[in-house]
Enzyme design. Sequence first.
Site, PDB file in Angstrom:
ATOM      1  N   GLY A   1      14.240  54.561   6.338  1.00 26.58           N
ATOM      2  CA  GLY A   1      13.703  54.188   7.648  1.00 26.58           C
ATOM      3  C   GLY A   1      12.515  55.071   7.999  1.00 26.58           C
ATOM      4  O   GLY A   1      12.457  56.238   7.613  1.00 26.58           O
ATOM      5  N   GLY A   2      11.547  54.512   8.729  1.00 27.18           N
ATOM      6  CA  GLY A   2      10.399  55.291   9.186  1.00 27.18           C
ATOM      7  C   GLY A   2       9.586  55.796   8.017  1.00 27.18           C
ATOM      8  O   GLY A   2       9.234  55.046   7.107  1.00 27.18           O
ATOM      9  N   ASP A   3       9.294  57.108   8.032  1.00 26.79           N
ATOM     10  CA  ASP A   3       8.571  57.736   6.921  1.00 26.79           C
ATOM     11  C   ASP A   3       9.579  58.481   6.052  1.00 26.79           C
ATOM     12  O   ASP A   3      10.479  59.139   6.575  1.00 26.79           O
ATOM     13  CB  ASP A   3       7.532  58.721   7.480  1.00 26.79           C
TER      14      ASP A   3
ATOM     15  N   ASP B   1      18.723  52.764   3.256  1.00 29.17           N
ATOM     16  CA  ASP B   1      19.468  53.443   4.319  1.00 29.17           C
ATOM     17  C   ASP B   1      19.913  52.460   5.383  1.00 29.17           C
ATOM     18  O   ASP B   1      19.334  51.381   5.519  1.00 29.17           O
ATOM     19  CB  ASP B   1      18.567  54.497   4.981  1.00 29.17           C
TER      20      ASP B   1
ATOM     21  N   MET C   1      17.168  62.020  16.177  1.00 31.11           N
ATOM     22  CA  MET C   1      18.618  62.245  16.014  1.00 31.11           C
ATOM     23  C   MET C   1      19.166  63.071  17.181  1.00 31.11           C
ATOM     24  O   MET C   1      19.978  63.966  16.989  1.00 31.11           O
ATOM     25  CB  MET C   1      18.917  62.971  14.688  1.00 31.11           C
TER      26      MET C   1
ATOM     27  N   GLU D   1       0.830  -1.227   0.000  1.00 34.18           N
ATOM     28  CA  GLU D   1       0.000   0.000   0.000  1.00 34.18           C
ATOM     29  C   GLU D   1       0.857   1.267   0.000  1.00 34.18           C
ATOM     30  O   GLU D   1       0.556   2.234  -0.694  1.00 34.18           O
ATOM     31  CB  GLU D   1      -0.894   0.018   1.257  1.00 34.18           C
TER      32      GLU D   1
ATOM     33  N   GLU E   1       5.971  -9.486  -8.739  1.00 35.72           N
ATOM     34  CA  GLU E   1       4.767  -9.200  -9.525  1.00 35.72           C
ATOM     35  C   GLU E   1       3.502  -9.817  -8.931  1.00 35.72           C
ATOM     36  O   GLU E   1       2.438  -9.217  -8.958  1.00 35.72           O
ATOM     37  CB  GLU E   1       4.954  -9.674 -10.968  1.00 35.72           C
TER      38      GLU E   1
ATOM     39  N   LYS F   1      23.220  56.127   5.521  1.00 38.27           N
ATOM     40  CA  LYS F   1      23.656  57.398   6.061  1.00 38.27           C
ATOM     41  C   LYS F   1      23.419  57.354   7.558  1.00 38.27           C
ATOM     42  O   LYS F   1      22.306  57.142   8.014  1.00 38.27           O
ATOM     43  CB  LYS F   1      22.835  58.552   5.470  1.00 38.27           C
TER      44      LYS F   1
HETATM   45  C1  LIG Z   1      17.496  60.445   9.695  1.00 38.33           C
HETATM   46  S1  LIG Z   1      16.256  60.272  10.864  1.00 38.33           S
HETATM   47  C2  LIG Z   1      15.094  59.349   9.972  1.00 38.33           C
HETATM   48  C3  LIG Z   1      13.731  59.360  10.571  1.00 38.33           C
HETATM   49  C4  LIG Z   1      12.791  58.467   9.821  1.00 38.33           C
HETATM   50  N1  LIG Z   1      12.526  58.975   8.495  1.00 38.33           N
HETATM   51  C5  LIG Z   1      11.463  58.240  10.559  1.00 38.33           C
HETATM   52  O1  LIG Z   1      10.418  58.704  10.068  1.00 38.33           O
HETATM   53  O2  LIG Z   1      11.470  57.585  11.609  1.00 38.33           O
HETATM   54  C6  LIG Z   1      16.987  59.125  11.942  1.00 38.33           C
HETATM   55  C7  LIG Z   1      16.409  59.181  13.329  1.00 38.33           C
HETATM   56  O3  LIG Z   1      15.142  58.552  13.364  1.00 38.33           O
HETATM   57  C8  LIG Z   1      14.954  57.953  14.622  1.00 38.33           C
HETATM   58  N2  LIG Z   1      14.734  56.519  14.417  1.00 38.33           N
HETATM   59  C9  LIG Z   1      14.663  55.882  13.250  1.00 38.33           C
HETATM   60  N3  LIG Z   1      14.395  54.571  13.458  1.00 38.33           N
HETATM   61  C10 LIG Z   1      14.330  54.403  14.785  1.00 38.33           C
HETATM   62  C11 LIG Z   1      14.080  53.282  15.614  1.00 38.33           C
HETATM   63  N4  LIG Z   1      13.835  52.073  15.124  1.00 38.33           N
HETATM   64  N5  LIG Z   1      14.081  53.480  16.946  1.00 38.33           N
HETATM   65  C12 LIG Z   1      14.284  54.692  17.469  1.00 38.33           C
HETATM   66  N6  LIG Z   1      14.528  55.782  16.722  1.00 38.33           N
HETATM   67  C13 LIG Z   1      14.549  55.642  15.397  1.00 38.33           C
HETATM   68  C14 LIG Z   1      16.182  58.236  15.433  1.00 38.33           C
HETATM   69  O4  LIG Z   1      15.967  59.433  16.154  1.00 38.33           O
HETATM   70  C15 LIG Z   1      17.222  58.431  14.367  1.00 38.33           C
HETATM   71  O5  LIG Z   1      18.318  59.184  14.834  1.00 38.33           O
END
Ligand SMILES: C[S@@+](CC[C@H](N)C(=O)[O-])C[C@H]1O[C@@H](n2cnc3c(N)ncnc32)[C@H](O)[C@@H]1O
Length: 478
Positions: free
Chosen positions: A305-307, A252, A391, A22, A44, A274
């Site tokens: 990073g972030g926005d 970045d 920053m 099986e 067979e 950067k």
């Molecule tokens: C060049 S700025 C970019 C910010 C980014 N465009 C944002 O909207 O979060 C870099 C700064 O963002 C902050 N940042 C970015 N990612 C972070 C994280 N995961 N935790 C804490 N701070 C963060 C810190 O203050 C860092 O020095």
Amino acid sequence: MHSFPIFLSFDRKPPLVVGGGELAAVKARLLLKRARSVDLSAAEGELAPELALLVAAGLVTVLAPKPGTAELRGRPLVISATEDDAEDARVAAIARALGVPVNVPDRPELCSFALPAIVDRGQVTVAIGTSGTAPVLAQRLRAWLERELHPRLDAVAKLAAEFRERVAERLPAGPSRRHFWEGVFDGPAARAALDGDESGARRLLGEAIERASAAGPAKGRVLLVGAGPGDPELLTLKAVRALKSADVILYDHLVGMSVLEYARREAELIPVGKSKGDHSVPQEAINALMVERAEAGQTVVRLKGGDPLIFGRGGEELAALRESGIEVEVIPGITASVAAAASLQIPLTHRDISHTVTFVSGHAAGGEEPSFEHLDLSALAGGQNTLVIYMGVSTASVVAAKLIAAGWQSDCPVMAVENVSRSNERRVATTLAELAAYPERLGLASPAVLLFGKVAGLEAAGAVDRVLSLPELRRAYA
Ligand SMILES: C[S@@+](CC[C@H](N)C(=O)[O-])C[C@H]1O[C@@H](n2cnc3c(N)ncnc32)[C@H](O)[C@@H]1O
């Protein structure tokens, strides 16, 4: 052990199943989903009824039992399913010595490959493996994919196969052709194929080819994409789609590697990281690279990073792209302070204690210390405002001193959050006076955001390191 998935071809020689019971029948049936025929080493007269039927149908050819080197050599794969431990071990040893892939059901130590859980849509096959760790999980994934994948997905693959050559003749290889196919799979021709309208699908695809070849080479474009603070689950659906469509991604240093996992596998990844004091690729060079790649017809993702439009020099990049006439789209991301607020479960505004939020850079454009000359800190000192500093790790004490000098209460709460949303997220609470006088006591590392204002004193969810004030310390040690 992690295994590597591949798809084997059975064109040259049929696969071999050893055994006549099986279990062997189940394996032969599985292989016949893709193989034209299967060879079977078994006595067979002792075949399971299903195997006997397959033999009668000409799908299975019976060879002598106990196969040796001659029967195993050159096989695309062998499954030994005799249910006799010694015989399975013997077959596996010969196959391994010959370099023939071998599987023995439920004997992983004898296997050189594992059989995946399979979702079968004709030409389209999804194979799921868990490196032998969790077969039940594989089955659950399979059930989920069975529900998610259209039952007629095969029709789309067949349509693509039929038109592949014509597309190759009419559209140049590279971004143009790839974007064309992406449009097809998201477009009306694929929908018609899924709906079972084969002639409609052919007509629509033919028309799309005419349109694409008349339009000439695809124009490149740039997407400025917010990657969020690090946790890939905080990416937007649009950001993921952009990552999947990119020819090249300029990212970045704040973009976490786990976010890049969502990139198209073939995308070229270029770090243009950067960080403060380390402008490894100058802004002008980043702008020039984006323009150059987009002019070459590529889809460029500028991943930040972030926005992208908060402290990310996104405005400068937009201006450079517009000046060069490059089509550009911005996909927002979750900025670090907003993610920090969510993680702390602390609101940035609060109808009783904070009516504004101000995002401030802790660094002046060219220098170290922020001058805040464009910001009326005393106007924000009324106690009903939240100040968010980006920053600002190395200038945090200077910032705190400036706020006190501008009239902010020295016991105003401060919350610093490092590595928001990442596995090493850390939070430290203190006051303006402590931060101004003893910044080193926070032990703060970049990247971090600092929240100033009454909201920073609300009770946070999760662990917070507290920097006690000197009077508090004295009381604690009294
Ligand atoms: C060049 S700025 C970019 C910010 C980014 N465009 C944002 O909207 O979060 C870099 C700064 O963002 C902050 N940042 C970015 N990612 C972070 C994280 N995961 N935790 C804490 N701070 C963060 C810190 O203050 C860092 O020095």
